[in-house]
Structures are given as C-alpha cells and as structure tokens.
Enzyme design. Sequence first.
Site, PDB file in Angstrom:
ATOM      1  N   GLU A 242       7.418  -6.617   1.049  1.00 26.86           N
ATOM      2  CA  GLU A 242       6.221  -6.523   1.902  1.00 26.86           C
ATOM      3  C   GLU A 242       5.280  -7.703   1.625  1.00 26.86           C
ATOM      4  O   GLU A 242       4.736  -8.302   2.543  1.00 26.86           O
ATOM      5  CB  GLU A 242       5.463  -5.221   1.620  1.00 26.86           C
ATOM      6  CG  GLU A 242       6.089  -3.976   2.219  1.00 26.86           C
ATOM      7  CD  GLU A 242       5.810  -3.829   3.709  1.00 26.86           C
ATOM      8  OE1 GLU A 242       5.191  -4.733   4.305  1.00 26.86           O
ATOM      9  OE2 GLU A 242       6.225  -2.810   4.282  1.00 26.86           O
TER      10      GLU A 242
ATOM     11  N   TYR B 198     -15.060   1.045  -6.428  1.00 30.03           N
ATOM     12  CA  TYR B 198     -16.319   1.782  -6.284  1.00 30.03           C
ATOM     13  C   TYR B 198     -17.165   1.665  -7.554  1.00 30.03           C
ATOM     14  O   TYR B 198     -18.314   2.073  -7.572  1.00 30.03           O
ATOM     15  CB  TYR B 198     -16.032   3.251  -5.942  1.00 30.03           C
ATOM     16  CG  TYR B 198     -15.162   3.369  -4.708  1.00 30.03           C
ATOM     17  CD1 TYR B 198     -15.712   3.182  -3.444  1.00 30.03           C
ATOM     18  CD2 TYR B 198     -13.788   3.599  -4.807  1.00 30.03           C
ATOM     19  CE1 TYR B 198     -14.918   3.238  -2.301  1.00 30.03           C
ATOM     20  CE2 TYR B 198     -12.987   3.660  -3.676  1.00 30.03           C
ATOM     21  CZ  TYR B 198     -13.557   3.482  -2.426  1.00 30.03           C
ATOM     22  OH  TYR B 198     -12.773   3.518  -1.312  1.00 30.03           O
TER      23      TYR B 198
ATOM     24  N   SER C 255     -10.363   5.640  -4.289  1.00 29.94           N
ATOM     25  CA  SER C 255     -11.328   6.733  -4.411  1.00 29.94           C
ATOM     26  C   SER C 255     -10.917   7.797  -5.433  1.00 29.94           C
ATOM     27  O   SER C 255     -11.753   8.279  -6.195  1.00 29.94           O
ATOM     28  CB  SER C 255     -11.548   7.370  -3.042  1.00 29.94           C
ATOM     29  OG  SER C 255     -10.321   7.828  -2.491  1.00 29.94           O
TER      30      SER C 255
ATOM     31  N   LYS D  60      -2.206  -1.498  -3.824  1.00 29.00           N
ATOM     32  CA  LYS D  60      -3.083  -0.328  -3.755  1.00 29.00           C
ATOM     33  C   LYS D  60      -2.269   0.932  -3.870  1.00 29.00           C
ATOM     34  O   LYS D  60      -1.234   1.009  -3.210  1.00 29.00           O
ATOM     35  CB  LYS D  60      -3.799  -0.373  -2.400  1.00 29.00           C
ATOM     36  CG  LYS D  60      -4.689   0.796  -2.121  1.00 29.00           C
ATOM     37  CD  LYS D  60      -5.260   0.679  -0.735  1.00 29.00           C
ATOM     38  CE  LYS D  60      -6.042   1.937  -0.437  1.00 29.00           C
ATOM     39  NZ  LYS D  60      -6.514   1.987   0.912  1.00 29.00           N
TER      40      LYS D  60
ATOM     41  N   LYS E 261       0.857  -1.185   0.000  1.00 25.01           N
ATOM     42  CA  LYS E 261       0.000   0.000   0.000  1.00 25.01           C
ATOM     43  C   LYS E 261       0.887   1.226   0.000  1.00 25.01           C
ATOM     44  O   LYS E 261       1.683   1.440   0.917  1.00 25.01           O
ATOM     45  CB  LYS E 261      -0.903  -0.010   1.235  1.00 25.01           C
ATOM     46  CG  LYS E 261      -1.745   1.255   1.342  1.00 25.01           C
ATOM     47  CD  LYS E 261      -2.784   1.165   2.432  1.00 25.01           C
ATOM     48  CE  LYS E 261      -3.543   2.470   2.569  1.00 25.01           C
ATOM     49  NZ  LYS E 261      -4.595   2.398   3.600  1.00 25.01           N
TER      50      LYS E 261
ATOM     51  N   ARG F  27     -10.816   9.955   2.294  1.00 26.81           N
ATOM     52  CA  ARG F  27     -10.656  10.645   3.587  1.00 26.81           C
ATOM     53  C   ARG F  27     -11.764  11.674   3.779  1.00 26.81           C
ATOM     54  O   ARG F  27     -12.158  11.953   4.910  1.00 26.81           O
ATOM     55  CB  ARG F  27      -9.257  11.261   3.677  1.00 26.81           C
ATOM     56  CG  ARG F  27      -8.177  10.173   3.735  1.00 26.81           C
ATOM     57  CD  ARG F  27      -6.748  10.731   3.720  1.00 26.81           C
ATOM     58  NE  ARG F  27      -5.768   9.651   3.551  1.00 26.81           N
ATOM     59  CZ  ARG F  27      -4.472   9.849   3.315  1.00 26.81           C
ATOM     60  NH1 ARG F  27      -3.991  11.091   3.241  1.00 26.81           N
ATOM     61  NH2 ARG F  27      -3.655   8.815   3.163  1.00 26.81           N
TER      62      ARG F  27
HETATM   63  C1  PBG Z   1      -7.530   3.325   5.894  1.00 30.28           C
HETATM   64  C2  PBG Z   1      -7.765   3.193   4.441  1.00 30.28           C
HETATM   65  C3  PBG Z   1      -7.570   4.154   3.440  1.00 30.28           C
HETATM   66  C4  PBG Z   1      -8.054   3.602   2.274  1.00 30.28           C
HETATM   67  C5  PBG Z   1      -8.485   2.319   2.570  1.00 30.28           C
HETATM   68  N1  PBG Z   1      -8.278   2.069   3.910  1.00 30.28           N
HETATM   69  C6  PBG Z   1      -7.091   5.544   3.512  1.00 30.28           C
HETATM   70  C7  PBG Z   1      -5.724   5.819   3.934  1.00 30.28           C
HETATM   71  O1  PBG Z   1      -4.882   4.929   4.076  1.00 30.28           O
HETATM   72  O2  PBG Z   1      -5.469   6.990   4.179  1.00 30.28           O
HETATM   73  C8  PBG Z   1      -8.114   4.316   0.952  1.00 30.28           C
HETATM   74  C9  PBG Z   1      -9.160   3.841   0.016  1.00 30.28           C
HETATM   75  C10 PBG Z   1      -9.500   4.780  -1.080  1.00 30.28           C
HETATM   76  O3  PBG Z   1      -8.904   5.847  -1.303  1.00 30.28           O
HETATM   77  O4  PBG Z   1     -10.453   4.450  -1.802  1.00 30.28           O
HETATM   78  N2  PBG Z   1      -6.282   2.997   6.363  1.00 30.28           N
END
Ligand code: PBG
Length: 329
Positions: A239, A319, A280, A254, A196, A206
Amino acid sequence: MYPLRRNRRLRTSQAIRSLVCETIVTPDDFLVPLFVVEGKGVKEEIASMPNYYRYSLDLLEKEVKELWKLGLKSVLLFVKVPDNLKDNKGTEAVNPNGLMQRAIKTVKNAVPQMLVMTDVALDPYSVYGHDGIIENGQIANDATVDALCQMSLSHAQAGADFVAPSDMMDGRILNIRETMENNDFQNVGIMSYSAKYASSFYGPFRDALDSAPVDVQDIPKDKKTYQMDYHNRLEALRETRMDIEEGADIVMVKPGLCYLDIVREVKNMSEVPVAVYQVSGEYAMLKAAAEKGWLNHDAVMLEQVTAIKRAGADIIASYFAKDVAKLIG
Ligand code: PBG
C-alpha cells in the site's frame, strides 16, 4: 573478570544520558487533530476522550492561536456533520460553504502560517457511516474516488495546504494528485493514510463525529472491505509503495502503538516522510488508566510518543500534542 564495556557508564547522570539520547520529541513533530462543529461558543467535551473537545468556529479560532503559541504549527481538521446533511454520496462534502470549508478559512484567517491539513473521506457525511458510496450492496471504489477528488479540490479551493485521504480506496492518490495538477493546485500536498488498519481503536473518534457505520443492506458494520487486515505486514508495504508511486508526499501508518513494527518497516522502505496516527482509542486508554490512578499520565504519554518517533515516525498525529507541548515546552 569484569566486562570491558559497562553500558551503565552512559547512564550514570542526567548529563550523560542527555548527551547520548537518541530520540528527542519536540512540538515540531506534531500534527494536531481538531474536531469542528456548527454553532457559536461551543466547546463540547467528547465523552470517550476526556479533555478533548469539539469546537465551533469562533472557539476554533482561539484554540489554533493557543496551539501556535505552544509551537504547534500543523492541524488536521475533522468536522461533525449535522444528520440532516448526510446522504449516501456525501454531497455536503463539496459544499463551498460547508463546515470544513469554513473551518479551513477560519484557521487560515486566525493564524496564516498554520499548516492546514484536512481529512478526506466520506464517513462524516455518509448516512451509513462508511468511507465510500454504497452501490449494489458494496462500497463502490471508483465512484468514491471521484467524490474524494471533488472533495479534495473543494478543500484546496478553501485554502487547505494538504489533503489527507483516510478512506483506503484503491487509486485515490493518483486521481487526487491529477485533480490538483489539472486545477492549478500544484502546491497542495497529499498525506496519504497508506497503511490504515481496520482497527477497534477508532471507537472514540466515531463517537466524536457520530460517524460509526450503521446496518445497511448486507454490508457489515465494519470497514474490513477497505481498511487493512491487522494480521498483515506485506500488505502495508505494498500500500505504501503504491501510494508513493501515485504521488503521496507523506505516507502514514495508523494506528500507532500496536503497529510500531509496521512503522519501522515503512520508514526503512520510504523515501518520503512517514506519519503515524496515535488514534482516539490509544488516547482514551491512557486517560482512563490515569483517571483511575493506575498509570502516571504524563510519564506514560512521553514514553508513548517517544516510542512512536523511535520506531520511525517523522510526524506524529496525536490528541496528546497539546499536553506534550505544554510539558516539554
Ligand atoms: C475517517 C477517519 C477515521 C479516523 C481518522 N479518519 C475513522 C475511521 O476510519 O473509522 C480515526 C482516527 C482516530 O480514531 O483517532 N475515515
């Protein structure tokens, strides 16, 4: 002299194109992220995610029934936690009557066969919007891992099928696995957000959860001390390998589209299924361009999710899942 091989022969009609098609996206591929809020009768559109909503539990029930009918059989739950319940340690995350715990039960009651995965990270519960506990001006790794184990256990007790740690602390997969084994939750799986990246594509998410990092002590308002540096490739493989060794059932890359090189490499080295999260910001970009009439929404959407699958995704968290399912039936 014409070439012996004319590649266009395999493109001459829809029939031959279908016959030789290498990648077919189906509703089976998708994991549907869902945002849950307190209240009754609430279906709030997220400003930076057109046509995506936060649901109160009563409407969540309706939504998952609809998803099931469309052939979407797995959901990934996120909750928007009221401000007065946030603290540094994410205490509310283990409340057996918390919103997440009730959301899990709501989905399981509405559609018992639906696979329920839950996000495990402290950020929605943190006053500081960080995925970990802050101690002495730092995100404390091991204290956070302890909290994530308790959080995962609480989700399992509420009925989650899989927990999905999205925090990027070191050692959390092993510790969560051990917590599950020691508490008779051998069948609860772990989908690890393994690679990630610290990405600017998470902005709309967020907004959705009101979970952006805030100014605190000397800690930067970003997540670069735990999420990965997007300049790096080998780190993603390291990782992923470690998460598999620690017991992850599914690993994840991700975001999606900017990271398809990583997806392919992770797929090639991984003997467990690989998930990709089309995040997102990726959703927001296409919605915005389509609203302006600059891109054909459905065509670009299908091209994008197909590219993610072609790159090596066994599972796509997106989404767009519902839009895709409606379109391809
Ligand atoms: C929480 C989390 C996040 C996302 C998924 N789980 C945000 C972040 O790490 O700040 C992001 C998902 C998205 O942007 O659609 N840890």
